[in-house]
Enzyme design. Structure first.
Site, PDB file in Angstrom:
ATOM      1  N   GLN A 391       0.829  -1.202   0.000  1.00  0.00           N
ATOM      2  CA  GLN A 391       0.000   0.000   0.000  1.00  0.00           C
ATOM      3  C   GLN A 391       0.868   1.258   0.000  1.00  0.00           C
ATOM      4  O   GLN A 391       1.947   1.267   0.574  1.00  0.00           O
ATOM      5  CB  GLN A 391      -0.869   0.039   1.265  1.00  0.00           C
ATOM      6  CG  GLN A 391      -1.864  -1.093   1.346  1.00  0.00           C
ATOM      7  CD  GLN A 391      -2.675  -1.012   2.628  1.00  0.00           C
ATOM      8  OE1 GLN A 391      -2.124  -0.855   3.713  1.00  0.00           O
ATOM      9  NE2 GLN A 391      -3.986  -1.120   2.499  1.00  0.00           N
ATOM     10  N   ASP A 393       0.469   3.695   1.909  1.00  0.00           N
ATOM     11  CA  ASP A 393      -0.367   3.951   3.067  1.00  0.00           C
ATOM     12  C   ASP A 393       0.164   5.134   3.865  1.00  0.00           C
ATOM     13  O   ASP A 393       1.359   5.414   3.847  1.00  0.00           O
ATOM     14  CB  ASP A 393      -0.332   2.696   3.951  1.00  0.00           C
ATOM     15  CG  ASP A 393      -1.483   2.649   4.943  1.00  0.00           C
ATOM     16  OD1 ASP A 393      -2.428   3.453   4.794  1.00  0.00           O
ATOM     17  OD2 ASP A 393      -1.427   1.809   5.851  1.00  0.00           O
ATOM     18  N   HIS A 521      -6.889   7.329   7.959  1.00  0.00           N
ATOM     19  CA  HIS A 521      -6.193   6.335   7.136  1.00  0.00           C
ATOM     20  C   HIS A 521      -6.346   6.819   5.707  1.00  0.00           C
ATOM     21  O   HIS A 521      -7.456   7.134   5.294  1.00  0.00           O
ATOM     22  CB  HIS A 521      -6.866   4.969   7.217  1.00  0.00           C
ATOM     23  CG  HIS A 521      -7.023   4.434   8.601  1.00  0.00           C
ATOM     24  ND1 HIS A 521      -6.403   3.295   9.027  1.00  0.00           N
ATOM     25  CD2 HIS A 521      -7.752   4.868   9.660  1.00  0.00           C
ATOM     26  CE1 HIS A 521      -6.747   3.039  10.280  1.00  0.00           C
ATOM     27  NE2 HIS A 521      -7.570   3.987  10.685  1.00  0.00           N
TER      28      HIS A 521
END
Length: 648
Positions: A391, A393, A521
RNA sequence: GCUGCUGUAGCUCAGAGGUAGAGCACUCCCUUGGUAAGGGAGAGGUCGAGAGUUCGAUUCUCUCCAGCAGCACCA
């Protein structure tokens, strides 16, 4: 009988008795219109020709010229005609539902025997017969009890259940196509002959759960597509063929980007070409992220279950986690670990190291996080849905006040990156609370409101995706589509009030007291794997030059040109271009074909003339004509083109 | 995970109850050819894995694995 006034699109109005139907209105206007009419729009609602109009209204009568209405009706009537065909062939089959979808329809049946491809042919044939019968379509509104009794008597239990689910204030509408009957909200065409008999096709059969519930009966779903005429159907089928050529699984093999094999289902073996795309994209993202005020971290792959218990993953997500148990004989103590399916708990652990001040917020912590999830076998799909992925992320630790500005900044960031990568437009979906969730309703109210407000403040009105949020918070999904129009969530942005609480993260506020940060997130690409899959399909393998795994092949026409070929390659490489020499003993035709098939963006051919003049003949992918350019000029040009958009 | 389908050479695919074939790719030879396949020769397969039926199974049956389509799932 009261009189009502109907206003037509041209502004004229006429008086009719209340309860008049569009069919009667059309007949009043002209017999040819009455014949051609398919449906009406009454006060904005799509209206069956047989439904009465009880009050003053604006009315437009539709014919096959009105694409939107015509296609909807054709497809909807196809669904009924198919169900009828199935029951005419196999009277014991029970019918359920059959809605219109993009390009066509489906209908779900309950039948012991599976439908075979031959069955589809038989059904199609029967459908054509039914269309040619030109049976009238009729409709009535029934009393609920009568409808229930009717379906009980006819042994159609699914229909009984459907009626019970219809809200009490809505009418129970019964439709007949000739003698064949179905429960349906309508509207429909006037008779089956209005469906073009040569413009539909049954595509495939698949299982589908009754009412979308995996605990219930699995039915057999037949999908069909339908259009206004044969040509449109042909165009559609051709489009599907073309889309299949863009399939990332096919191009991944042809371009030697990656492969997958039985021993590691859902995981990718990246070949040099594919890994070049991956790392080029990653380098670009890293630079963009650094410029955007993120700090990059890296966290462990194998983490003790204690942390997953604390974060809530052990309870809510365990069935999707790879559990790692170390054999007691080989370990000092028996420990149960899990491969991380997500990076968030580890990031909170970093946040918790040392005291954090309100001055540290927002803290944007990024990781190219390698995650493993035990995805259900049926969910795996090429490199788009895998069990091991990376990811892009990040978790933004911030205050509740900062959610809005952080969300806006994220959306701007994502838009800029998507644009660089060739995506001007994308869908945004807002997913609210799911049934299984952590945190109180009060917390969810705040999280949803905050996210929605921030999104609207960024000028986006997202599409609602009810109940699809993560267990810890609502989310925004940034959705791209693959070659055949399937949606894939790539970017995501989620508000989380739960995890900082569970893992007890806090910061010291201006007031000197401890406070709980909010966590956002977020990912732009989602996963590199899925995003590269989408990139391949979007560009049909013809990556933007800077991302292309192979950028230039320098091909000799005669072997006397080989030394100059190597010189050109060396100069291009020095300028940062991925260049390779092709001095094989093959004709230039052969080389051009092979590298065109391999989607190499630029082929430079070198023969006697080029050697003498120190030039190259340039052929670009997808173009037939060539041009002659000096070595210096092409090195300059391609050196520039090879730079990522943020460096150009 | 569920329903259905599929699994034969690196790729695309043909084939049959008696242990396998094509085209492309690959290797070698000839060819130095100007923009999408020059010619010739050669090598290459435990027919997804295991069990069963059979004198004999890659072919039939069962189980498993993987893939495809859809459903369900999807932080």
């Amino acid at each position: 009988m009261a009189q009502i006034s109907l206003t037509f699109p041209d502004g004229n109005a006429r008086e009719y008795a209340a309860g008049v139907t569009p069919a009667e209105v059309a007949a009043d206007i002209s017999t040819s219109l009455a014949k051609k009419a398919i449906s009406a729009t009454v006060n904005g609602a799509h209206w069956d020709m047989q439904w009465p109009i009880d009050a003053d209204a604006s009315v437009a009568i539709h014919t096959m010229k009105d694409d939107a209405q015509a296609l909807e009706l054709i497809r909807h009537d196809c669904a009924h005609i198919m169900a009828r065909a199935v029951q005419e062939i196999w009277p014991d089959v029970k019918v359920t539902i059959g809605p219109v979808i993009k390009d066509g329809w489906y209908y779900d049946f309950d039948r012991e025997e599976p439908f075979t491809p031959e069955d589809l042919g038989a059904i199609e044939k029967k459908m054509k017969e039914i269309i040619n019968r030109r049976d009238a379509v009729t409709t009535e509104t029934w009393d609920r009890d009568r409808a229930v009794k009717f379906y009980e008597a006819n042994n159609e239990p699914y229909k009984v259940e459907l009626i019970e689910a219809i809200p009490g204030n809505e009418p129970i509408r019964m439709y007949w196509h000739g003698h064949w009957q179905d429960l349906c909200r309508g509207p429909h065409l006037q008779h089956t002959g209005q469906v073009p008999a040569d413009a539909f096709k049954l595509m495939n059969v698949a299982g589908a759960y009754w009412r979308g519930d995996s605990d219930r009966q699995m039915l057999q779903r037949i999908y069909g597509v339908a259009f206004k005429n044969k040509e449109d159907l042909k165009k559609h089928l051709h489009m599907l063929e073309e889309a299949a050529k863009r399939d990332h699984r096919k191009l991944g093999r042809e371009m030697d980007l990656f492969h997958m094999q039985e021993e590691a289902p859902g995981q990718i073996f990246w070949h040099p070409n594919g890994w070049r795309v991956f790392t080029t994209l990653q380098d670009y993202m890293r630079r963009k992220q650094n410029a955007g005020g993120y700090v990059e971290v890296n966290t462990p792959q194998v983490v003790d279950r204690k942390l997953w218990e604390a974060s809530g993953h052990w309870e809510k997500y365990q069935e999707n986690m790879f559990i790692v148990e170390v054999d007691e004989e080989h370990a000092r103590e028996k420990a149960i670990n899990a491969l991380k399916p997500m990076n968030c708990p580890c990031h909170v652990e970093i946040f918790k190291q040392g005291l954090k001040s309100y001055r540290d917020l927002p803290l944007r912590m990024a990781e190219f996080g390698s995650c493993n999830r035990y995805e259900p076998s049926g969910a795996l799909h090429g490199i788009m849905r895998v069990r091991g992925f990376t990811q892009d992320d990040a978790h933004i630790f911030c205050t509740e006040d900062q959610i809005e500005s952080e969300t806006k900044e994220f959306i701007a960031f994502l838009s800029a990156v998507y644009k660089d990568l060739g995506f001007e437009t994308f869908k945004v979906k807002f997913s609210d609370r799911p049934e299984t969730r952590a945190g109180s309703d009060e917390v969810w109210d705040r999280a949803e409101a905050a996210l929605l407000a921030a999104t609207r403040a960024a000028g986006i009105e997202p599409e609602l995706n009810p109940g699809e949020g993560a267990f810890y918070g609502p989310k925004l999904e940034f959705v791209l589509t693959d070659a055949i129009g399937r949606d894939w969530q790539c970017g995501t942005h989620q508000v989380d009030f739960v995890l900082p609480e569970r893992l007890d993260a806090n910061y010291i506020g201006e007031d000197g007291a401890k406070h709980r940060p909010v966590m956002l997130h977020r990912a732009l690409l989602g996963s590199f794997e899925r995003f590269i899959g989408i990139l391949i399909e979007e560009h049909a393998g013809k990556f933007p030059f800077w991302l292309a795994p192979r950028q230039v092949v320098v091909a000799s026409i005669i072997s006397d040109a080989d030394p100059f070929v190597h010189e050109v390659v060396a100069e291009l490489k020095a300028a940062g271009v991925l260049a390779e020499a092709d001095v094989r003993n093959e004709k230039i035709n052969y080389k051009v074909r092979e590298h065109s098939v391999g989607k190499v963006p630029v082929i430079l051919a070198i023969g006697q003339k080029e050697v003498e003049e120190r030039t190259v003949t340039v052929r670009r992918l997808g173009e037939k004509q060539t041009s002659v350019v000096t070595l210096d000029a092409i090195v300059e040009e391609l050196g520039q083109a090879a730079k990522a958009p943020d460096l150009a």
